[in-house]
Design a protein around this motif. Structure first.
Motif, PDB file in Angstrom:
ATOM      1  N   ALA A 168       0.832  -1.217   0.000  1.00 32.41           N
ATOM      2  CA  ALA A 168       0.000   0.000   0.000  1.00 32.41           C
ATOM      3  C   ALA A 168       0.864   1.263   0.000  1.00 32.41           C
ATOM      4  O   ALA A 168       0.575   2.228  -0.719  1.00 32.41           O
ATOM      5  N   GLY A 169       1.936   1.232   0.775  1.00 30.18           N
ATOM      6  CA  GLY A 169       2.799   2.411   0.890  1.00 30.18           C
ATOM      7  C   GLY A 169       3.723   2.603  -0.311  1.00 30.18           C
ATOM      8  O   GLY A 169       4.406   3.621  -0.414  1.00 30.18           O
ATOM      9  N   VAL A 173      -3.163   1.365  -2.405  1.00 27.81           N
ATOM     10  CA  VAL A 173      -4.052   0.399  -1.741  1.00 27.81           C
ATOM     11  C   VAL A 173      -4.597  -0.634  -2.734  1.00 27.81           C
ATOM     12  O   VAL A 173      -4.719  -1.817  -2.401  1.00 27.81           O
ATOM     13  N   ASP A 174      -4.908  -0.211  -3.968  1.00 22.66           N
ATOM     14  CA  ASP A 174      -5.462  -1.165  -4.937  1.00 22.66           C
ATOM     15  C   ASP A 174      -4.473  -2.307  -5.212  1.00 22.66           C
ATOM     16  O   ASP A 174      -4.859  -3.479  -5.271  1.00 22.66           O
ATOM     17  N   ALA A 175      -3.207  -1.936  -5.353  1.00 22.01           N
ATOM     18  CA  ALA A 175      -2.178  -2.964  -5.594  1.00 22.01           C
ATOM     19  C   ALA A 175      -2.068  -3.882  -4.384  1.00 22.01           C
ATOM     20  O   ALA A 175      -1.908  -5.112  -4.526  1.00 22.01           O
ATOM     21  N   ALA A 176      -2.179  -3.312  -3.189  1.00 18.89           N
ATOM     22  CA  ALA A 176      -2.090  -4.130  -1.969  1.00 18.89           C
ATOM     23  C   ALA A 176      -3.263  -5.105  -1.912  1.00 18.89           C
ATOM     24  O   ALA A 176      -3.108  -6.273  -1.515  1.00 18.89           O
ATOM     25  N   PHE A 192      -2.384  -9.140   6.827  1.00 21.16           N
ATOM     26  CA  PHE A 192      -1.887  -8.006   7.633  1.00 21.16           C
ATOM     27  C   PHE A 192      -1.740  -6.848   6.642  1.00 21.16           C
ATOM     28  O   PHE A 192      -0.890  -6.896   5.754  1.00 21.16           O
ATOM     29  N   THR A 193      -2.609  -5.861   6.797  1.00 23.78           N
ATOM     30  CA  THR A 193      -2.637  -4.735   5.851  1.00 23.78           C
ATOM     31  C   THR A 193      -1.744  -3.622   6.401  1.00 23.78           C
ATOM     32  O   THR A 193      -2.190  -2.762   7.150  1.00 23.78           O
ATOM     33  N   GLU A 194      -0.483  -3.654   6.032  1.00 20.78           N
ATOM     34  CA  GLU A 194       0.500  -2.753   6.650  1.00 20.78           C
ATOM     35  C   GLU A 194       0.380  -1.311   6.154  1.00 20.78           C
ATOM     36  O   GLU A 194       0.176  -1.069   4.951  1.00 20.78           O
ATOM     37  N   ALA A 207     -13.831  -4.168   2.245  1.00 18.70           N
ATOM     38  CA  ALA A 207     -14.865  -4.412   1.241  1.00 18.70           C
ATOM     39  C   ALA A 207     -14.345  -5.284   0.094  1.00 18.70           C
ATOM     40  O   ALA A 207     -15.117  -5.986  -0.554  1.00 18.70           O
ATOM     41  N   ALA A 208     -13.025  -5.284  -0.121  1.00 17.18           N
ATOM     42  CA  ALA A 208     -12.478  -5.944  -1.315  1.00 17.18           C
ATOM     43  C   ALA A 208     -12.087  -7.410  -1.118  1.00 17.18           C
ATOM     44  O   ALA A 208     -11.982  -8.151  -2.093  1.00 17.18           O
TER      45      ALA A 208
END
Ligand SMILES: C[C@](O)(C(=O)O)[C@H](CC(=O)O)C(=O)O
Ligand SMILES: [Mg+2]
Length: 312
Positions: A168-169, A173-176, A192-194, A207-208
């Protein structure tokens, strides 16, 4: 005297509890324990689990969090922490300590250490703290191989394999989210959404994807400090506070040391210290008397009671 020197809940039971918690609809809060004693406190206060942080483990050794620690060091500390708690322990396995085959070995070593689950991240080596700039991720396919190897090495089907994406960083976010889907397909039980920034980003992630999600509420980083209830409402399943107890303790230690250096005594600090009696309570000292009073006959009345911070 079961459960005295070591917690008596079997690792398999802790892993089953971790899995059940992830699908319970209640957010599972895992504060970081910088030592086994802190893990006892985390359990006593009523959290669902204990986190063992790579950043804390490195800092504890006086090192930055750039992948310098070894599997032996990390699993050894994890084992010491897991041994004293009935709670599931989630441990930070960084990039898996090597190539996919090493990631597989990491899983077996962590299982043997009594750990309930680990996370592997998609950063390149040398890794960085996920909240710093300048990190890079490996191609999705490489992380998928890392995860497949880890999943295939698992002997206890309840051992939780968590995939962390740092994308994401770097790529947004879409790529993550795309990576998270591929990691779930590779067998990850938890994502784990860093380093997401805002509540809206956590909502977008939720949502995804339909696998359980973990949020990292580390301080002074990229993420807003979102309260657990809000994360739960968003639909997150777990949250870690990885470095919090170390930051609290180190802040207090620094203040105390400066005061001693300035005044020559700690007498003014007693109210800001854990009392000897509270420490002994946490350690269950008295039950060691029952264990063998011939060897040990501790009594709190031995306390001299000096200082206003000492009540007994
Ligand atoms: C979660 C983390 O991987 C850790 O090692 O605790 C760190 C935490 C931090 O450095 O604040 C990270 O987010 O990379
Ligand atoms: Mg880490």
């Amino acid at each position: 005297m079961s459960g005295l020197i070591a917690a008596d809940t079997p690792a398999s039971t802790k892993r089953a509890a971790f899995r059940a918690g992830l699908t319970s609809g209640t957010i599972q809060q895992f504060p970081g324990a910088f030592n086994p004693l802190t893990a006892k406190l985390i359990q006593e206060i009523g959290f669902e689990g204990v986190y063992v942080s790579g950043a804390v483990l490195s800092a504890d050794l006086g090192l930055p969090d750039i992948g310098l620690t070894t599997l032996t060091e990390v699993s050894g500390r994890g084992q010491q922490i897991a041994r004293v708690t009935d709670l599931p322990v989630l441990i930070d396995a960084d990039t898996g300590f090597g190539e996919p085959m090493s990631a597989a070995r990491t899983v077996t070593v962590m299982e043997d250490a009594g750990i309930a689950g680990l996370h592997l991240e998609d950063q390149v080596n040398p890794k960085r703290c996920g909240h710093l700039d300048g990190k890079a991720v490996v191609p999705t396919g490489e992380m998928v191989r890392r995860l497949r190897a880890a999943v295939s090495a698992r002997r206890d089907p309840d051992f939780v394999i968590c995939a962390r994406t740092d994308a994401a960083g770097i790529d947004g976010v879409d790529a993550a989210i795309e990576r998270a889907k591929a990691y779930a397909d590779a067998g990850a039980d938890l994502i784990f959404t860093e380093a997401l920034h805002t509540e809206a980003e956590f909502e977008k992630f939720r949502a995804a994807v339909d696998v359980p999600l973990l949020a990292n509420m580390t301080e002074f980083g990229k993420s807003e400090l979102v309260p657990a209830k809000t994360l739960e409402q968003i639909g997150y399943n777990a949250v870690i506070y990885p470095v919090t107890t170390l930051r609290l303790a180190m802040f207090a230690a620094e203040q105390g040391l400066r005061e001693i250096a300035e005044t020559g005594t700690q007498a003014g600090l007693l109210d800001r210290m854990q009392h000897r009696s509270r420490l002994y309570e946490l350690l269950d000292y008295e039950r060691y008397n029952e264990f063998d009073s011939g060897i040990f006959n501790f009594t709190l009345r031995a306390d001299t009671g000096q200082g206003k911070g000492q009540q007994r």
